[in-house]
Design a protein around this motif. Sequence first.
Motif, PDB file in Angstrom:
ATOM      1  N   LEU A 189       0.818  -1.201   0.000  1.00 55.57           N
ATOM      2  CA  LEU A 189       0.000   0.000   0.000  1.00 55.57           C
ATOM      3  C   LEU A 189       0.859   1.260   0.000  1.00 55.57           C
ATOM      4  N   GLU A 190       2.050   1.170   0.590  1.00 55.20           N
ATOM      5  CA  GLU A 190       2.907   2.338   0.628  1.00 55.20           C
ATOM      6  C   GLU A 190       3.407   2.705  -0.765  1.00 55.20           C
ATOM      7  N   SER A 191       3.338   1.764  -1.731  1.00 58.90           N
ATOM      8  CA  SER A 191       3.811   2.042  -3.074  1.00 58.90           C
ATOM      9  C   SER A 191       2.699   2.546  -3.981  1.00 58.90           C
ATOM     10  N   SER A 192       1.560   2.905  -3.416  1.00 61.53           N
ATOM     11  CA  SER A 192       0.448   3.419  -4.203  1.00 61.53           C
ATOM     12  C   SER A 192       0.871   4.653  -4.985  1.00 61.53           C
ATOM     13  N   PRO A 193       0.510   4.710  -6.266  1.00 62.37           N
ATOM     14  CA  PRO A 193       0.769   5.938  -7.024  1.00 62.37           C
ATOM     15  C   PRO A 193      -0.186   7.036  -6.569  1.00 62.37           C
ATOM     16  N   GLN A 194       0.047   8.239  -7.045  1.00 61.22           N
ATOM     17  CA  GLN A 194      -0.909   9.305  -6.780  1.00 61.22           C
ATOM     18  C   GLN A 194      -2.051   9.209  -7.781  1.00 61.22           C
ATOM     19  N   PHE A 195      -3.252   9.403  -7.256  1.00 60.75           N
ATOM     20  CA  PHE A 195      -4.453   9.393  -8.085  1.00 60.75           C
ATOM     21  C   PHE A 195      -5.001  10.814  -8.194  1.00 60.75           C
ATOM     22  N   PHE A 196      -5.688  11.072  -9.299  1.00 58.12           N
ATOM     23  CA  PHE A 196      -6.254  12.392  -9.523  1.00 58.12           C
ATOM     24  C   PHE A 196      -7.735  12.275  -9.854  1.00 58.12           C
ATOM     25  N   MET A 197      -8.453  13.312  -9.494  1.00 57.43           N
ATOM     26  CA  MET A 197      -9.854  13.421  -9.861  1.00 57.43           C
ATOM     27  C   MET A 197     -10.094  14.846 -10.342  1.00 57.43           C
TER      28      MET A 197
END
Length: 316
Positions: A189-197
């Motif tokens: 989970l720490e390697s999650s990319p950044q998500f955008f909305m």
Amino acid sequence: MTQGRSIRLFLVDGTPNGLLTAEIMNWTGHVLTGPRSKLSELVQRPECGRTGIYFLVGPDPDNSLRPLVYIGESDDVATRLKQHNRPEDKGGKDFWERVCLITSKDQNLTKAHVKYLESLLIKNAGDVGRAKLINGTSHDYGNLPESDRADMAFFVEQIRIVLPVLGFDFLRDSTRPPKSDEPQKPGSLESSPQFFMKVPRHGISAQGQEVDGEFFVLKGSLARREWAGPAHNYQKLHQQLCDEGLLVEAGNGLRRFIKDYAFSSPSAAAAMVVGRAANGRNDWKIDGTKTTYGEWQDQQVSAAAESNEFSPDYNS
């Protein structure tokens, strides 16, 4: 990566809703918790005759999204809990439904220690903002030796680890932890990319990231000024974030997140951004791609499954 911890739970009377004790390996602390209905049994326990910290927890009739919490200390917790159990017009407290007591297995906690712990925990709970505190402001007990203050800081960190396991979330930090420099395992989970909305017609632009099982909307994200959709459970949360100054006016019908803030799911985070119920698994996308959060998570699960399938230890 953060190392795993072993927590030992014991159901005192063999039922999930009765008295329960908890201990963390290599920590001198001892946790005892139970419902108010079991108070007569709880106060007979030997832990209640020791010096310790206790939490009284109950629902807030004005806000179903967070509890009311009282944090106290005593060198005879049983006596103090009996006082709190009196009717309110006789000096007691009516709001609480559960109690949690923390003492030391080696009985080395002194009155000075628990006063210092109380002040730290009240401040931490106020900073986190997951509960409404009955205490008000914390008192500053800073007259402990430096070595004792270090020991109590460690004690507090263990308390903050064990309480969420027992269903008490009011000390769990809602700010995004700093990113580790250590390499992460695939699927971590720490390697999650950044998500955008983005909702261009409303000027909405928000960033999010999943860390340690929670979905964070990041500082500076723009969200709709008011709840715009049909009535929904998330509407109260949106108003709460506005009232508490976490979502501030940004002009043009928008608000801005003044700090990173954790939500239980990407859908809850998305709803706070667009001001209506939303499917965060579809609405959050990796920057520069059409990959949704749901698709990214499915890729992570598939990659982890393939890794296990070809591992030498698989099915061994």
